[in-house]
Design an enzyme around this catalytic site. Structure first.
Site, mmCIF file in Angstrom:
data_model
loop_
_atom_site.group_PDB
_atom_site.id
_atom_site.type_symbol
_atom_site.label_atom_id
_atom_site.label_comp_id
_atom_site.label_asym_id
_atom_site.label_seq_id
_atom_site.Cartn_x
_atom_site.Cartn_y
_atom_site.Cartn_z
ATOM 1 N N TRP A 6 0.829 -1.201 0.000
ATOM 2 C CA TRP A 6 0.000 0.000 0.000
ATOM 3 C C TRP A 6 0.866 1.254 0.000
ATOM 4 O O TRP A 6 0.537 2.247 -0.645
ATOM 5 C CB TRP A 6 -0.944 -0.015 1.204
ATOM 6 N N ASP A 29 4.094 -0.253 11.204
ATOM 7 C CA ASP A 29 3.691 -1.646 11.399
ATOM 8 C C ASP A 29 4.482 -2.212 12.567
ATOM 9 O O ASP A 29 5.591 -1.753 12.868
ATOM 10 C CB ASP A 29 3.948 -2.482 10.145
ATOM 11 N N ASP A 42 4.238 -1.272 17.837
ATOM 12 C CA ASP A 42 2.897 -1.796 18.076
ATOM 13 C C ASP A 42 1.931 -0.623 18.214
ATOM 14 O O ASP A 42 2.003 0.137 19.184
ATOM 15 C CB ASP A 42 2.909 -2.645 19.346
ATOM 16 N N LYS A 95 -9.651 -1.648 6.776
ATOM 17 C CA LYS A 95 -10.091 -3.037 6.625
ATOM 18 C C LYS A 95 -10.780 -3.468 7.909
ATOM 19 O O LYS A 95 -10.256 -3.272 9.005
ATOM 20 C CB LYS A 95 -8.901 -3.955 6.348
#
Length: 216
Positions: free
Chosen positions: A69, A87, A103, A168
């Site tokens: 992405w 990420d 995190d 998502k």
């Protein structure tokens, strides 16, 4: 020394997954076209339909690894834009993409992203975050919804008035409640299941356009 995994060492379900993965046309297409993951075609379809990302924009990509992405976003915003990716997993560098490993559930990572932005207004937050699955849907579903809620909270803090949000989310327990949060937060909501999403998958993508207010 690394151990080579052979078909004999894989379980029946793992072998079936591997066959499906290797035969997947989107996997083959990603390899041919130089994208890091088949997920690229989910964002490409969304972009083709709605033209969300434009030259010069500031984009934050959550759950970015391995980086497909961010590859797309970087090309779309060009040299005058900015892409910040984050990420929990490591990600190989990409031209003109700033990467923060950590995190996102931890406040420290949240604050570091805000520091990188340094007050800069974000045009679009895109999130492909998903938890490590246990196979127990009663456990996995709340974890995924929680990540979606964190992404929405972040978007509320950094997006400008015309800001956009792509996330998502898995359909199931908590989906309707989260969808309502997005409805309450944006002028327009669209729900998309791209062709690259596997038919059996519960995933869909919610697209919020025009940030209208902070969560109460």
């Amino acid at each position: 020394m690394a151990t080579r995994i052979t078909n004999q060492k894989l379980s029946k379900s793992s072998r079936a997954w591997m066959r499906e993965h290797l035969d997947d046309p989107f996997v083959k297409k990603a390899q041919k076209e130089g994208y890091r993951a088949r997920a690229a075609y989910k964002l490409l379809e969304i972009q083709e339909k709605y033209r969300l990302i434009k030259p010069g924009m500031t984009v934050v990509d959550l759950g970015a690894a391995p980086g497909s992405w961010s590859q797309i976003a970087g090309k779309l915003v060009g040299s005058k834009g900015l892409v910040i990716a984050s990420d929990i997993l490591a990600m190989d560098t990409l031209p003109d993409v700033t990467f923060l490993q950590g995190d996102f559930r931890e406040e420290e990572v949240f604050e570091k992203l805000l520091n990188i932005l340094n007050g800069r207004t974000v045009d679009i937050v895109i999130s492909d975050m998903a938890p490590n699955t246990s196979g127990n849907r009663a456990v996995d579903q709340p974890r995924q919804i929680y990540l979606c809620e964190l992404a929405l909270d972040f978007a509320q803090k950094v997006l400008g008035p015309d800001g956009q949000f792509v996330v998502k989310v898995f359909q199931g327990s908590g989906f309707d409640e989260f969808r309502k949060q997005v409805v309450d937060s944006f002028d327009v909501l669209k729900t998309v299941k791209p062709a690259a999403s596997r038919a059996r998958s519960k995933e869909v993508f919610l697209i919020g356009q025009g940030r209208k207010k902070a969560l109460q």
